[in-house]
Structure formats: C-alpha cells, structure tokens
Design an enzyme around this catalytic site. Structure first.
Site, short mmCIF file in Angstrom:
data_model
loop_
_atom_site.label_atom_id
_atom_site.label_comp_id
_atom_site.label_asym_id
_atom_site.label_seq_id
_atom_site.Cartn_x
_atom_site.Cartn_y
_atom_site.Cartn_z
N ASP A 1 33.98 -0.21 -1.47
CA ASP A 1 34.08 1.05 -2.16
C ASP A 1 33.09 1.90 -1.64
OD1 ASP A 1 36.06 -0.24 -3.52
OD2 ASP A 1 34.52 -0.84 -5.08
N LYS B 1 35.34 4.84 1.98
CA LYS B 1 36.18 4.72 3.34
C LYS B 1 37.52 5.54 3.32
CE LYS B 1 36.40 0.36 2.84
NZ LYS B 1 35.57 0.21 1.72
N GLY C 1 41.11 -0.66 -2.66
CA GLY C 1 41.57 0.60 -3.45
C GLY C 1 41.00 1.62 -2.81
N HIS C 2 41.59 2.41 -2.07
CA HIS C 2 40.77 3.71 -1.40
C HIS C 2 41.24 4.92 -2.16
CE1 HIS C 2 40.72 1.04 2.41
NE2 HIS C 2 39.79 0.64 1.46
N GLN D 1 37.32 -3.21 2.54
CA GLN D 1 36.19 -4.05 1.91
C GLN D 1 35.02 -3.42 2.79
OE1 GLN D 1 39.24 -6.10 2.47
NE2 GLN D 1 39.63 -5.35 0.51
N LEU E 1 26.45 11.43 -2.29
CA LEU E 1 24.93 11.90 -2.11
C LEU E 1 24.86 12.61 -3.64
CD1 LEU E 1 22.12 12.45 -0.73
CD2 LEU E 1 23.02 14.45 0.20
N ASP E 2 25.63 13.37 -3.99
CA ASP E 2 25.74 14.06 -5.27
C ASP E 2 25.40 12.96 -6.52
OD1 ASP E 2 28.57 13.36 -4.45
OD2 ASP E 2 28.83 14.01 -6.42
N GLY F 1 31.01 15.15 -2.89
CA GLY F 1 31.91 15.30 -4.04
C GLY F 1 33.36 14.52 -3.53
P1 GDP Z 1 36.84 2.91 -0.66
O1 GDP Z 1 37.38 1.57 -1.00
O2 GDP Z 1 35.52 2.90 0.29
O3 GDP Z 1 37.87 3.73 -0.12
O4 GDP Z 1 36.03 3.61 -1.69
P2 GDP Z 1 36.73 3.87 -3.36
O5 GDP Z 1 37.70 4.75 -3.17
O6 GDP Z 1 37.08 2.44 -3.77
O7 GDP Z 1 35.34 4.33 -4.06
C1 GDP Z 1 34.65 5.40 -3.77
C2 GDP Z 1 34.59 6.25 -4.96
O8 GDP Z 1 33.72 7.58 -4.74
C3 GDP Z 1 35.93 6.91 -5.15
O9 GDP Z 1 36.17 7.11 -6.61
C4 GDP Z 1 35.92 8.38 -4.62
O10 GDP Z 1 36.72 9.48 -4.88
C5 GDP Z 1 34.62 8.76 -4.85
N1 GDP Z 1 33.69 9.33 -3.56
C6 GDP Z 1 33.88 9.50 -2.42
N2 GDP Z 1 32.99 10.09 -1.74
C7 GDP Z 1 32.59 10.66 -2.57
C8 GDP Z 1 31.34 11.72 -2.62
O11 GDP Z 1 30.86 12.32 -1.56
N3 GDP Z 1 30.94 12.21 -3.83
C9 GDP Z 1 31.51 11.81 -5.03
N4 GDP Z 1 31.16 12.28 -6.13
N5 GDP Z 1 32.65 10.79 -4.93
C10 GDP Z 1 32.98 10.54 -3.86
P1 IMO Z 2 37.83 -1.68 -0.77
O1 IMO Z 2 38.65 -1.61 0.56
C1 IMO Z 2 35.12 -3.54 -3.19
C2 IMO Z 2 35.42 -8.12 -3.58
C3 IMO Z 2 35.96 -8.63 -5.07
C4 IMO Z 2 35.21 -9.92 -5.10
C5 IMO Z 2 35.35 -10.32 -3.42
C6 IMO Z 2 36.24 -11.33 -3.47
O2 IMO Z 2 38.38 -0.84 -1.74
O3 IMO Z 2 36.35 -1.58 -0.25
P2 IMO Z 2 39.18 -10.82 -3.07
O4 IMO Z 2 39.79 -10.59 -4.16
O5 IMO Z 2 39.01 -10.23 -2.05
O6 IMO Z 2 39.05 -12.36 -2.91
O7 IMO Z 2 37.45 -10.74 -4.03
O8 IMO Z 2 35.26 -9.11 -2.89
N1 IMO Z 2 36.39 -7.03 -3.07
C7 IMO Z 2 36.10 -5.63 -3.12
N2 IMO Z 2 35.05 -5.06 -3.73
N3 IMO Z 2 35.94 -3.18 -2.75
C8 IMO Z 2 36.94 -3.88 -2.12
O9 IMO Z 2 37.90 -3.25 -1.36
C9 IMO Z 2 37.20 -5.28 -2.47
N4 IMO Z 2 37.88 -6.09 -1.87
C10 IMO Z 2 37.66 -7.17 -2.65
O10 IMO Z 2 35.67 -7.74 -6.05
O11 IMO Z 2 33.82 -9.85 -5.22
MG MG Z 3 37.76 0.86 -3.03
#
Ligand code: GDP
Ligand code: IMO
Ligand code: MG
Length: 423
Positions: free
Chosen positions: A13, A16, A40-41, A224, A331-332, A414
């Site tokens: 999270d 990416k 979840g991206h 991940q 950063l925000d 953002g």
């Molecule tokens: P990922 O799994 O690595 O793709 O990340 P996620 O989408 O699960 O979580 C990142 C969260 O941060 C999401 O809600 C994005 O919309 C948000 N996000 C990403 N970059 C920024 C940023 O620079 N500023 C803010 N405010 N939100 C961001």
């Molecule tokens: P993205 O791609 C954050 C965590 C789960 C749990 C551990 C094992 O969005 O960054 P699993 O279901 O993979 O067997 O769970 O890994 N986990 C993540 N945490 N972002 C993810 O994906 C994750 N995918 C798995 O919360 O701690």
């Molecule tokens: Mg994610």
C-alpha cells in the site's frame, strides 16, 4: 528499450498503483508478476477512482498491453468481477489488451475456505490475511497440486482435475470442522468463468520477449511490499509470494539482464495491514490519518496501522531490490505536524542494529532510534513543481534519501495522477 520494476519498500500500500499509472505514459506493456487479488492498487484520474486487484494499472491507458504473469495466482471469479467493475467505469478490456499467462496458477473456492479456516484456527496468532486464498493457492503450486490458467482453455480436463482437487481439499475442510466446498456448484461456476477468460490465456513469456525484441518498454507493477515477501519479509507475517524485484523475473520469464531500472515506492510515513511487528507504530499518527479519511485498505477496507517512516526498512529494501530510485508518496500526509520523527536505526537488547533482524520476535523487541524534523505546516496538495516545496519538506526528503541510500525521483503530494512531482 527500457524495462523498469516498481516495488513496494514497506508492507504494501505504498502507492505503487499511482506511481505505475504515472510512469505508464511512456510504457508499452505493464506486467503483474506476483501476488493475486490480495492486492488493491488505487488510481485516481480525472476525478474517477479505480481500484485494481489483479489487472495491471496500465489497463487505464488506451493502447497499452497488460499481462498477468506466471508468478501471479489468479482467481477467475475475482478477475471477472474486477473486469466487469472496470468496464462499468468505461475501461476497455479485451484479449488484445489483457493477457493471462498459461502457467499462472488459479485461486479456487477451496483456497479461500482453507485460508479462512487456517486463520480461525490460529486465533490470536493469525496472520490477518486478506482471506483471498493466496497462501493455500501458492501452497498448492509448490506442493505440485495446483491448476494452471491453461486449463481454462481445456474445459474437460479442467472439470476432472477440479473435481479431484475439490474432493482432496474437502477432506482437510472436513477435519477442520468447517463447511465443505460444493462440488457441482463450483465446477459449474468455474467452467462458466473459463469460457469468458479462455481468449485471454496466452504464452505471455513469448509475448514479452517479442515485445523486448521490438524495442517496447515494459513496466513491472509490484504487488504487496518488500516486508511481505515470503523470503525477505517479516516471516511468518508475510504473504506467500516473492514481492521483491527478483520476483518480477521469475514471475514473468523476463531475465534479470533485460531489466534496466528498479524504482522502490515508499510512503513518507509507514503503514501496515494485518498482524506482525511494526517498530515505529504510532497510534496518534494513525488517528490523524484516519480522521482525514485516509489509510483504509483498498481490498478489505480495514484501517491500516500507521507510524513514522522507518528508514532501517527502506534502506534494506533499497539494498535487496537493487533500487536505483525512490518514489516517495503521501508526503502531504505529514502537512499538519509540528514535529516529524524519522527512525534512523534500532537498538535490540541494548545493542545498535542497522538492518531488520531475522525473526519477527526480535523485530518486535527492537527499539527505534529517532531524529526529529521540524514540520512544514503547509498544505502541499496544490504544488506543481518540486522546486516549490517548502524548504523544510525538501530537507526531510533529502535526509530520507541519504538514510535510504537512493536518490528520490518522484514525490506524491496527493492521490491524483497530476499530484506527482518530478524531483
Ligand atoms: P498500492 O497498493 O501500493 O497501490 O497502494 P494503495 O492504493 O493500496 O494505497 C495507497 C493510498 O494512498 C491510496 O489511497 C492512494 O490513492 C493514496 N495515495 C497514493 N499516493 C498519494 C499521495 O502522494 N498523496 C495522497 N494524499 N494519497 C496518495
Ligand atoms: P498491495 O499490492 C498490504 C498482507 C495482509 C496480511 C499478509 C498476508 O495493495 O500493496 P495474504 O492475503 O496475502 O495471505 O495476507 O499480507 N497483504 C497486504 N497488505 N497491501 C497488500 O497489497 C497486501 N497483500 C497482502 O494484510 O498481513
Ligand atoms: Mg494496496
């Protein structure tokens, strides 16, 4: 030709999806090489929020090819649901822009049932998985009992192998005292899904090599993060795949010498979902971010645990991923703070430590060593050029870069595509 791997430097999270989406403008092919729909991206563009689980974020750009590589575990029912949702948001998805590797393993309903049963049995010691069946699907793969995507194109073999596996896993579910998987219902559902997905199944390794020969640019979208990696992460509180840069090669069939660059993504602070040690965890930061409506999981909606940036982890992630560059997101999120803490090293049982220890128990015992930075106390979200960041924000970033050992190339201020600064 330039091929780039994007990986998470923390516990997932990191943002990416947003960084991959931003970089895709100059890319021809986007590849997912590990994980499944536990990912979840989030990508926000033109005011619309898209959440990608299995489909590479490149699908949001017209004319880009997307590949679900052999290292991915793919839930056919989850993929169809995701395709339908994205199509409902106006995204075009067809066999010409979404390919599934023949050798990607399938996540099937019994994997989910086994995942949930195992977590229930672990009680307080649970991993906190996403409940998507990821661990049992990789276990089946390694144990040599998995079903692969190529079977989606061979319905008769699929049906008979699926029946055998349902019967096999139902024995475990029965001994765990939980509900069995309904054989007829599952076979009917999976055969219907196979008909929809079969046109997407291809030899994606050959496709990728042809793309390289044709001078196309590839981006590997990490899922991940480094500390969820089955080898390098905070075992056993990890996922079941190779989430670090090496996994992009084994999970796609593209060899290491064809990779030109690795970008590690990290938040300006740290988050984690699920159980396991978290040295810099800080509830006050969590409350602040949650009250801003931020840091809720994109897949499960769970509130993420939050804390200060841990540069011990980021530095080690830069090392094992071979990261050339850092993309710093969110950063925000630190805009309102008077003082920002940065973890520079640990002490473990009174001794200094500059890298994460091997066991989760030792990591839980590590005490963070912090340095303090003055906050910039300014809303960064409208800034459009790196040069215009407040001096205190730049000082913080420079120090992160120095401690992590990699230059910063992008900074997020953002969630939208255009809220990305080139450093
Ligand atoms: P990922 O799994 O690595 O793709 O990340 P996620 O989408 O699960 O979580 C990142 C969260 O941060 C999401 O809600 C994005 O919309 C948000 N996000 C990403 N970059 C920024 C940023 O620079 N500023 C803010 N405010 N939100 C961001
Ligand atoms: P993205 O791609 C954050 C965590 C789960 C749990 C551990 C094992 O969005 O960054 P699993 O279901 O993979 O067997 O769970 O890994 N986990 C993540 N945490 N972002 C993810 O994906 C994750 N995918 C798995 O919360 O701690
Ligand atoms: Mg994610």
């Amino acid at each position: 030709m330039s091929n780039t791997i994007v990986v998470g430097a923390q516990w997932g999270d990191e943002g990416k999806g947003k960084i991959v989406d931003y970089l895709t403008e100059n890319i021809d092919v986007v590849v997912r090489a590990a994980g499944g729909n536990n990912a979840g991206h989030t990508v926000i563009n033109g005011g619309t929020k898209y959440i990608l689980h299995l489909i590479p974020s490149g699908i949001l750009w017209a004319g880009k090819k997307c590949v679900i590589g052999n290292g991915v575990v793919m839930d056919p029912l989850g993929l169809i649901e995701e395709m339908n949702k994205l199509r409902g948001q106006g995204v075009t998805i067809d066999p010409s822009n979404l390919m599934i590797s023949e050798t990607a393993h399938l996540v099937l309903p019994y994997h989910k049932a086994l995942d949930l049963a195992r977590e229930a049995r672990l009680g307080d010691a649970k991993i906190g998985t996403t409940g998507r069946g990821i661990g049992p699907a990789y276990a089946d793969k390694v144990e040599r009992g998995g079903l692969r995507a190529v079977l989606l194109t061979k319905p008769e073999t699929l049906a008979s192998e699926l029946r055998a596996r349902i019967q096999w896993h139902n024995q475990t579910l029965a001994s765990a005292g939980v509900a069995l998987v309904d054989e007829e219902e599952t076979v009917t559902k999976i055969l219907a899904a196979a008909e929809i997905l079969a046109p997407h199944v291809a030899n994606t390794t050959v496709f990728l090599h042809e793309a390289v020969r044709a001078g196309k640019n590839m981006l590997f979208e990490g899922a991940q993060g480094t500390y969820l990696d089955i080898d390098h992460g905070t075992y056993p509180f990890v996922t079941s795949s190779s989430t670090t840069s090496g996994g992009a090669c084994t999970g796609s069939g593209v060899p290491p010498r064809m990779i030109d660059k690795v970008v590690a993504v990290t938040k300006a602070y740290t988050t984690r979902v699920g159980s396991g040690p978290f040295v810099t965890e800080n509830d006050a930061i969590g409350d602040m971010l949650h009250n801003m409506g931020r840091e809720f999981g994109a897949t499960t909606g769970r509130a993420r645990r939050c804390g200060w940036l841990d540069t011990v982890l980021v530095r080690y992630a830069v090392m094992i991923n071979g990261a050339d560059e850092l993309a710093i997101t969110n950063l925000d999120g630190l805009d309102g703070l008077d003082t920002i803490k940065l973890c520079t090293s640990y002490t473990l049982h009174g001794k200094p430590l500059n890298h994460p220890p091997a066991t989760a128990t030792d990591l839980a015992d590590c005490v963070p060593v912090y340095e303090e930075h003055k906050g910039w106390k300014q809303d960064l979200s409208g800034i459009t050029r790196y040069e215009d960041l407040p001096a205190l924000a730049k000082a913080y970033l420079n120090r992160v870069s120095e401690l992590a050992g990699a230059r910063i190339s992008l900074v997020g201020i953002g969630p939208s595509r255009d809220q990305t600064l080139i450093a």
